[in-house]
Enzyme design. Structure first.
Site, mmCIF file in Angstrom:
data_model
loop_
_atom_site.group_PDB
_atom_site.id
_atom_site.type_symbol
_atom_site.label_atom_id
_atom_site.label_comp_id
_atom_site.label_asym_id
_atom_site.label_seq_id
_atom_site.Cartn_x
_atom_site.Cartn_y
_atom_site.Cartn_z
ATOM 1 N N GLU A 1 0.822 -1.211 0.000
ATOM 2 C CA GLU A 1 0.000 0.000 0.000
ATOM 3 C C GLU A 1 0.859 1.265 0.000
ATOM 4 O O GLU A 1 0.512 2.257 -0.643
ATOM 5 C CB GLU A 1 -0.961 0.002 1.189
ATOM 6 C CG GLU A 1 -2.104 -0.990 1.057
ATOM 7 C CD GLU A 1 -2.990 -0.728 -0.150
ATOM 8 O OE1 GLU A 1 -3.083 0.433 -0.585
ATOM 9 O OE2 GLU A 1 -3.590 -1.682 -0.671
ATOM 10 N N TYR B 1 -6.056 7.180 3.951
ATOM 11 C CA TYR B 1 -6.211 6.144 2.915
ATOM 12 C C TYR B 1 -5.474 4.863 3.291
ATOM 13 O O TYR B 1 -6.048 3.764 3.258
ATOM 14 C CB TYR B 1 -5.703 6.653 1.554
ATOM 15 C CG TYR B 1 -5.490 5.508 0.592
ATOM 16 C CD1 TYR B 1 -6.564 4.916 -0.054
ATOM 17 C CD2 TYR B 1 -4.219 4.966 0.392
ATOM 18 C CE1 TYR B 1 -6.389 3.828 -0.892
ATOM 19 C CE2 TYR B 1 -4.035 3.882 -0.439
ATOM 20 C CZ TYR B 1 -5.122 3.319 -1.083
ATOM 21 O OH TYR B 1 -4.934 2.227 -1.897
ATOM 22 N N ASP C 1 -9.427 6.645 -2.839
ATOM 23 C CA ASP C 1 -8.285 7.125 -3.615
ATOM 24 C C ASP C 1 -8.835 7.736 -4.896
ATOM 25 O O ASP C 1 -10.045 7.913 -5.048
ATOM 26 C CB ASP C 1 -7.286 5.994 -3.880
ATOM 27 C CG ASP C 1 -7.825 4.932 -4.845
ATOM 28 O OD1 ASP C 1 -9.045 4.955 -5.156
ATOM 29 O OD2 ASP C 1 -7.034 4.082 -5.285
#
Length: 362
Positions: free
Chosen positions: A36, A119, A137
């Protein structure tokens, strides 16, 4: 289309169409976290080989925490946004020291780690721990503004918050991991910025933009400010024994912890040769003669672009001191590949080692 139908159609589509990725289906929270971080502002195809190499070098959070920062930055070299690597390394040390090497499962706890924002906190906790935290996102913003017909500027905080509310309302609480990944996947491969393939979309029947033929105007993003452009002069000081001088950028500066050839911005009315000589005097406390332009290249960063002119230099007087850097070092040309450099400097190091091509100067 109600929320249950939305989730059902989306998840069914995802099961049939999801792309294979080395971190997809991964059970190790550490690897999910690394993926990520890498995927922030980076395409999947670009991140994939970096992820595989990074995990081979640092297979556990303990390996990452125990590594030298230079090793971590070298593994990140070319991926850009190097603060991600420094923050990842710092957070790994925190995890080992304060959490027994385990990522916290709670959103409120994980977001305290360096480099983890809303996020990433939502993505990691949902994918690794199946927590119902909705991710937002660019892909998700595009899907949901089109689906709900949101025409306001997506750069505004108000619009982003509205999209977050939509995502939170829609998330499948029984399967948040797949739901979040499905939303991002849909935006990436079907609900694309231009020429979206609406006929492939599992939620098309409820999409306002599809029904009103507004997929070319939604989402609306106000024009970005024009990026400034800088002309940069850098000097490659070559000693009599052939060694070259490199400098380690300050830890708290942009590209901190990476090596470079010293230099800086050209001033108005200044010849680029003069820029190189002045910058090296300021940064190293020496007098040099810039005698030949080796190459020039253009590079674009997130907020500005540069044209870099690299000049070969001879030391006239003085002993170089690290006035503007953490450290300076004399290295053989073939040793340059051991050090992590920013991308623009990396092109230059390859040229110096006889491996790269570049636009010749003089």
């Amino acid at each position: 289309m109600n929320n249950n139908d939305f989730s059902h159609h989306l998840l069914s589509w995802y099961q049939d169409h999801k792309r294979q990725m080395p971190w997809r289906g991964e059970a190790d929270p550490y690897k999910i976290w690394v993926s990520e971080i890498m995927l922030q502002q980076t395409r999947v195809d670009q991140a994939t080989p970096y992820f595989q190499n990074f995990i081979s070098l640092f297979p556990t959070v303990f390996d990452l925490a125990n590594a030298e920062q230079q090793e971590v930055l070298k593994a990140w070299e070319g991926l850009g946004y190097y603060s991600r690597a420094r923050n990842l390394h710092s957070a790994a040390k925190t995890l080992v020291q304060d959490y027994n090497g385990k990522l916290p499962e709670s959103y409120d706890e994980i977001i305290k780690l360096k480099g983890i924002g809303p996020y990433t906190a939502a993505a990691v906790t949902s994918i690794a721990f199946n927590k119902p935290n909705a991710v937002v996102d660019g892909n998700v913003i595009r899907v949901l503004t089109r689906y709900f017909g949101v025409e306001e500027d997506v750069r505004s905080t108000k619009t982003k918050n509205r999209v977050q509310d939509f995502a939170t309302e829609l998330i499948d609480e029984d399967n948040p991991a797949d739901f979040n990944q499905a939303m991002m996947e849909l935006g990436s491969v079907v609900c694309k910025p231009t020429n979206p393939e609406c006929y492939k979309c599992p939620i098309q029947s409820g999409c306002v933009a599809a029904k009103t033929a507004k997929t070319d105007t939604i989402p609306y993003k106000s024009p970005a400010k024009k990026k400034p452009h800088h002309t940069i002069g850098v000097g490659i000081i070559e000693a009599e024994d052939g060694k070259l001088l490199i400098a380690l950028r300050p830890e708290d500066a942009m590209l901190g912890g990476l090596w470079e050839f010293p230099g800086g911005k050209q001033k108005e009315g200044e010849e680029i040769q003069e820029t190189v000589e002045r910058e090296l005097a300021e940064e190293l406390g020496v007098e040099v003669k810039a005698y030949k332009e080796l190459m020039r290249l253009k590079h674009t960063y997130s907020h500005f672009s540069i044209t870099m002119h690299a000049w070969m230099c001879k030391l006239v007087s003085g002993k170089p001191q690290p006035k503007s850097s953490q450290e300076i070092r004399w290295v053989e040309r073939n040793e340059l590949e051991r050090y992590p450099f920013p991308k623009a400097n990396k092109v230059l190091t390859e040229r110096l080692m006889g491996k790269g091509q570049g636009e010749l100067g003089i």
